[in-house]
Motif scaffolding. Sequence first.
Motif, PDB file in Angstrom:
ATOM      1  N   PRO A  11       0.824  -1.210   0.000  1.00 31.38           N
ATOM      2  CA  PRO A  11       0.000   0.000   0.000  1.00 31.38           C
ATOM      3  C   PRO A  11       0.857   1.259   0.000  1.00 31.38           C
ATOM      4  CG  PRO A  11       0.105  -0.923   2.203  1.00 31.38           C
ATOM      5  CD  PRO A  11       0.809  -1.893   1.306  1.00 31.38           C
ATOM      6  N   LYS A  12       0.297   2.307  -0.505  1.00 37.25           N
ATOM      7  CA  LYS A  12       0.920   3.624  -0.433  1.00 37.25           C
ATOM      8  C   LYS A  12      -0.102   4.572   0.176  1.00 37.25           C
ATOM      9  CE  LYS A  12       2.818   7.301  -3.361  1.00 37.25           C
ATOM     10  NZ  LYS A  12       3.058   7.727  -4.767  1.00 37.25           N
ATOM     11  N   PRO A  13       0.112   5.005   1.422  1.00 39.87           N
ATOM     12  CA  PRO A  13       1.300   4.853   2.266  1.00 39.87           C
ATOM     13  C   PRO A  13       1.425   3.461   2.895  1.00 39.87           C
ATOM     14  CG  PRO A  13      -0.397   6.027   3.464  1.00 39.87           C
ATOM     15  CD  PRO A  13      -0.913   5.855   2.075  1.00 39.87           C
ATOM     16  N   ASN A  14       2.651   3.156   3.327  1.00 36.81           N
ATOM     17  CA  ASN A  14       2.976   1.832   3.853  1.00 36.81           C
ATOM     18  C   ASN A  14       3.823   1.988   5.105  1.00 36.81           C
ATOM     19  OD1 ASN A  14       3.214  -0.979   3.965  1.00 36.81           O
ATOM     20  ND2 ASN A  14       4.960  -1.032   2.572  1.00 36.81           N
ATOM     21  N   TYR A  15       4.006   0.872   5.826  1.00 42.96           N
ATOM     22  CA  TYR A  15       4.901   0.849   6.988  1.00 42.96           C
ATOM     23  C   TYR A  15       6.320   0.586   6.495  1.00 42.96           C
ATOM     24  CZ  TYR A  15       6.899  -0.530  11.471  1.00 42.96           C
ATOM     25  OH  TYR A  15       7.690  -0.617  12.585  1.00 42.96           O
ATOM     26  N   PRO A  16       7.315   1.408   6.860  1.00 42.76           N
ATOM     27  CA  PRO A  16       8.639   1.372   6.226  1.00 42.76           C
ATOM     28  C   PRO A  16       9.365   0.034   6.258  1.00 42.76           C
ATOM     29  CG  PRO A  16       8.399   3.362   7.547  1.00 42.76           C
ATOM     30  CD  PRO A  16       7.196   2.517   7.832  1.00 42.76           C
ATOM     31  N   THR A  17       9.160  -0.791   7.282  1.00 41.31           N
ATOM     32  CA  THR A  17       9.903  -2.045   7.365  1.00 41.31           C
ATOM     33  C   THR A  17       9.639  -2.946   6.162  1.00 41.31           C
ATOM     34  OG1 THR A  17      10.049  -2.015   9.771  1.00 41.31           O
ATOM     35  CG2 THR A  17      10.228  -4.159   8.731  1.00 41.31           C
ATOM     36  N   TYR A  18       8.432  -2.910   5.632  1.00 47.95           N
ATOM     37  CA  TYR A  18       8.135  -3.711   4.443  1.00 47.95           C
ATOM     38  C   TYR A  18       9.036  -3.299   3.281  1.00 47.95           C
ATOM     39  CZ  TYR A  18       3.937  -5.662   6.606  1.00 47.95           C
ATOM     40  OH  TYR A  18       3.068  -6.348   7.423  1.00 47.95           O
ATOM     41  N   GLU A  19       9.209  -1.990   3.121  1.00 49.10           N
ATOM     42  CA  GLU A  19      10.032  -1.488   2.032  1.00 49.10           C
ATOM     43  C   GLU A  19      11.493  -1.911   2.231  1.00 49.10           C
ATOM     44  OE1 GLU A  19       8.425   0.158  -0.357  1.00 49.10           O
ATOM     45  OE2 GLU A  19       6.532   0.425   0.727  1.00 49.10           O
ATOM     46  N   ALA A  20      11.967  -1.795   3.473  1.00 51.51           N
ATOM     47  CA  ALA A  20      13.357  -2.130   3.767  1.00 51.51           C
ATOM     48  C   ALA A  20      13.639  -3.600   3.501  1.00 51.51           C
ATOM     49  CB  ALA A  20      13.673  -1.786   5.226  1.00 51.51           C
ATOM     50  N   ARG A  21      12.745  -4.457   3.962  1.00 48.41           N
ATOM     51  CA  ARG A  21      13.000  -5.891   3.816  1.00 48.41           C
ATOM     52  C   ARG A  21      12.879  -6.340   2.367  1.00 48.41           C
ATOM     53  NH1 ARG A  21      16.214  -8.933   6.863  1.00 48.41           N
ATOM     54  NH2 ARG A  21      16.215 -10.937   5.835  1.00 48.41           N
ATOM     55  N   ALA A  22      11.928  -5.768   1.647  1.00 54.83           N
ATOM     56  CA  ALA A  22      11.790  -6.116   0.230  1.00 54.83           C
ATOM     57  C   ALA A  22      13.047  -5.727  -0.535  1.00 54.83           C
ATOM     58  CB  ALA A  22      10.566  -5.425  -0.357  1.00 54.83           C
ATOM     59  N   LYS A  23      13.582  -4.547  -0.219  1.00 54.36           N
ATOM     60  CA  LYS A  23      14.806  -4.094  -0.893  1.00 54.36           C
ATOM     61  C   LYS A  23      15.961  -5.031  -0.578  1.00 54.36           C
ATOM     62  CE  LYS A  23      17.608   0.019  -1.737  1.00 54.36           C
ATOM     63  NZ  LYS A  23      17.315  -0.010  -3.176  1.00 54.36           N
ATOM     64  N   PHE A  24      16.082  -5.423   0.673  1.00 52.91           N
ATOM     65  CA  PHE A  24      17.170  -6.312   1.072  1.00 52.91           C
ATOM     66  C   PHE A  24      17.066  -7.665   0.375  1.00 52.91           C
ATOM     67  CE2 PHE A  24      19.342  -9.275   3.966  1.00 52.91           C
ATOM     68  CZ  PHE A  24      20.577  -8.652   4.059  1.00 52.91           C
ATOM     69  N   ASN A  25      15.830  -8.135   0.137  1.00 49.40           N
ATOM     70  CA  ASN A  25      15.608  -9.437  -0.493  1.00 49.40           C
ATOM     71  C   ASN A  25      15.509  -9.359  -2.010  1.00 49.40           C
ATOM     72  OD1 ASN A  25      15.638 -11.019   1.817  1.00 49.40           O
ATOM     73  ND2 ASN A  25      13.461 -10.759   2.195  1.00 49.40           N
ATOM     74  N   SER A  26      15.757  -8.160  -2.569  1.00 54.80           N
ATOM     75  CA  SER A  26      15.643  -7.967  -4.020  1.00 54.80           C
ATOM     76  C   SER A  26      14.274  -8.410  -4.541  1.00 54.80           C
ATOM     77  CB  SER A  26      16.758  -8.730  -4.752  1.00 54.80           C
ATOM     78  OG  SER A  26      18.031  -8.265  -4.355  1.00 54.80           O
TER      79      SER A  26
END
Length: 434
Positions: free
Chosen positions: A135-150
């Motif tokens: 979702p936008k807006p979203n909770y930041p941890t989701y974005e961080a973990r997705a980026k880390f997992n490519s």
Amino acid sequence: MVKRDWLFKANHQVHAAASFTMRNILESIMGNIDVTQTGKPMIHLGHGDPSVYPCFRTSPVVEDALMDAIRSAKFNGYADGAGIDPARSAIAEYLSRDIPYNLTTDDILLTVGAEHAIHVLLTALASPGANILFPKPNYPTYEARAKFNSLEVRHFDLLPEKGWEVDLDGVKALADDRTVAIVLINPGNPCGNVFAFEHMQKIAETAKELGIMVISDEVYAHQVFGEKPFIPMGVFGHIAPVVTLGTLSKRWIVPGWRFGWIAITDPIGILHKNGIVDCIKSCLVITADPPTVIQGAIPRILKSTPESFFVNINKLLKEAADMFFEKLKEIPLVACPHKPEGSMFALVKLKLSAFDDIVDDVDFCMKLAKEESMILLPGMATLNHIWDAFGLKNWLRVSIAADPTVLEDAIGRIKAFCLRHAKDIGQRKVCPPM
């Protein structure tokens, strides 16, 4: 002998992922505070941790349950990767009260809070080429973990003019044959919204049409104080498979305990058939698990915490939401389009054109911290091109879970700051001195 260069180097992907986290953002903002200059104590409304206020203290039942688990000496050893059976069974029984299925011990997997649950789920889903809908807006941890997992991220809109409902047409337009899941947060963080039954059913039907699972973040389950009741997404597990995240943190006001769970509501057995549940379990085996002693306290906590405790917490949150929403109307430079009705937060939009020297939401939060010793979280933070909090530029997230006198002081500081920086000189004149 020729000296070789050192062969190790930092994994910069870790820094890139960490830059998305709320903790990273808040620590940068806090660096601007100097209470000796402002003469004002710090007010931190940037995160959802009301445990520092006596009025939000957890129930004595919760404290006694943990002390008894400690004194029993039964929970000093290691637990299985998925958690001890009594705790998992108690959570299954607790969650089954609100859905038309009886969850079992095997449907519950214990985690070190919701952050750990997010890490585990996104790791389990991060197959090469996969994408996920946030979702936008979203909770930041989701974005961080997705980026880390490519894991590729695609954002669908939540619509403020419709009480932050999901833009379902947008969801359908984003998804393709590599989409694995849609993430929902209900009650909403950062929006403070609560989804209606009919809307949730449409979300489940959309997920079925697209062939994707639903990850339902219900960290704030039952913390509702508006007209809409809380409906677990698991109610619609017969339509599309649902994986639910839950914790003790918010409803029981013990975020520092870091205890959570993943619940599988999949009566048709799709997630088992596709190997998702086994993959989640394997992820848990190679990561940390919650302290066994807290697991040991869970059955009593879930069974014996009096309903009056939860009623009082929701009453405090409702009073805070009412006061915040009404008093914010007195500040002409900001707007709250949707009155909070769940979780602990409100989203506030900056009328940026009305400010004289505020560039964006980050600038607002940095200067607010420096001048008023106060912390808020910007919606789309961009500092050195690395921040991206909730994905909403020139919005602020405000935690309303505070002592009433502190919250009133906070609103006063926001008002004074806004008027001090107003473009309209007439507005500045009514501003009290700093």
